[in-house]
Design an enzyme around this catalytic site. Sequence first.
Site, short mmCIF file in Angstrom:
data_model
loop_
_atom_site.label_atom_id
_atom_site.label_comp_id
_atom_site.label_asym_id
_atom_site.label_seq_id
_atom_site.Cartn_x
_atom_site.Cartn_y
_atom_site.Cartn_z
N LYS A 54 0.85 -1.20 0.00
CA LYS A 54 0.00 0.00 0.00
C LYS A 54 0.88 1.25 0.00
O LYS A 54 0.60 2.21 -0.71
CB LYS A 54 -0.93 0.00 1.21
CG LYS A 54 -2.09 -0.98 1.05
CD LYS A 54 -2.85 -1.20 2.34
CE LYS A 54 -3.87 -2.34 2.16
NZ LYS A 54 -4.46 -2.80 3.42
N GLN A 98 -4.67 -1.41 9.52
CA GLN A 98 -4.53 -2.73 8.93
C GLN A 98 -5.14 -3.79 9.85
O GLN A 98 -4.80 -3.87 11.03
CB GLN A 98 -3.03 -3.04 8.67
CG GLN A 98 -2.78 -4.35 7.97
CD GLN A 98 -3.33 -4.39 6.55
OE1 GLN A 98 -3.18 -3.45 5.78
NE2 GLN A 98 -4.00 -5.47 6.21
N ASP A 121 -10.96 3.43 3.97
CA ASP A 121 -11.37 2.03 3.85
C ASP A 121 -12.90 1.92 3.87
O ASP A 121 -13.45 0.86 3.58
CB ASP A 121 -10.82 1.22 5.04
CG ASP A 121 -9.81 0.17 4.59
OD1 ASP A 121 -9.67 -0.01 3.37
OD2 ASP A 121 -9.19 -0.47 5.46
#
Length: 293
Positions: A54, A98, A121
């Site tokens: 990422k 994460q 997200d």
Amino acid sequence: MSAELIDGKQIAADVRERVAAAVSVFEAKTSETPGLAVVLVGEDPASQVYVRNKGLATVKAGMRSIEKRLPASASEEEVVSLVRALNADNSVDGILVQLPLPSHIDANRVINEIDPSKDVDGLTEASAGRLLLGKQGLVPCTPQGSVILAKTVRKDLGGLNAVVIGRSILVGKPLSLLLLAENCTVTMAHSRTSNLADVCRQADILCAAVGCPKMIKGDWVKPGAIVIDVGINRIEEDGKSRLVGDVDFDAAVERAGAITPVPGGVGPMTIACLLRNTVIAAARRRGLADPEL
Ligand code: NDP
């Protein structure tokens, strides 16, 4: 006749290119560079790889990557404090925690601490509520990527019957809502659905997000349907380990009109949509119009 292959790798590369162009426009307008912060707690090897990828993709798109690491022993309060500090940092446009977090930490609490304007997200309750209400917000990346792929086959999905198999918070539910927003008639199927094969046969767009290798058989696919296979499953076959989707690809490709392969379909779209959300968040946070993406 064999279906058209939906090339997720190429389409994701196109999305990333458009993100990079939008970053340049943003910089010209604001003299600032969008920043994406990724929080990693612990040393899970797979998570470390995801976070590194990422970060690299963020930099490649011309944005700043901010990596925040905490040890596996970090307390929930420490993780929450870090998220709050990133919320308060004006140079941070997107925050991603994460997952999975170590088991002593309540992931829901941590995720819901993220400022919704930075929730790239799309996993906070605020973002989920906005999606449900049809309000502007940041949308989860994998479902967004799936819809982008379907729209490369047919720009206007309005009026099509869409069947989404799987109702998780991460994929199935938001994907169903996005397809509804595209004016599809949506059926949400799950492990308690009766006559799943018959339900699938009604689908002009069939989306599988189950986590069961090759569960969707070829004859469940309506001839000419668009098949979006979100599943990523590792199997052992002929003594080799390989990735397959939730759809029996070799059979489905003979009936579908268009189909995503696994790997190389939905997978590459997830990071591309994360970058897309970051530049969108950066623009909205400064009161600018959404970038052309
Ligand atoms: P979950 O395990 O959270 O959800 C699976 C869903 O499938 C549930 O709603 C479950 O129903 C349903 N289901 C399970 N078995 C059956 C069955 N036999 N018939 C019908 N429905 C069934 O998984 P996720 O949504 O997180 O992920 C789904 C797949 O997508 C996985 O393979 C995952 O690896 C992949 N994935 C891929 C991503 C990408 O980047 N391409 C990103 C995220 C996920 P019920 O609710 O009734 O239990």
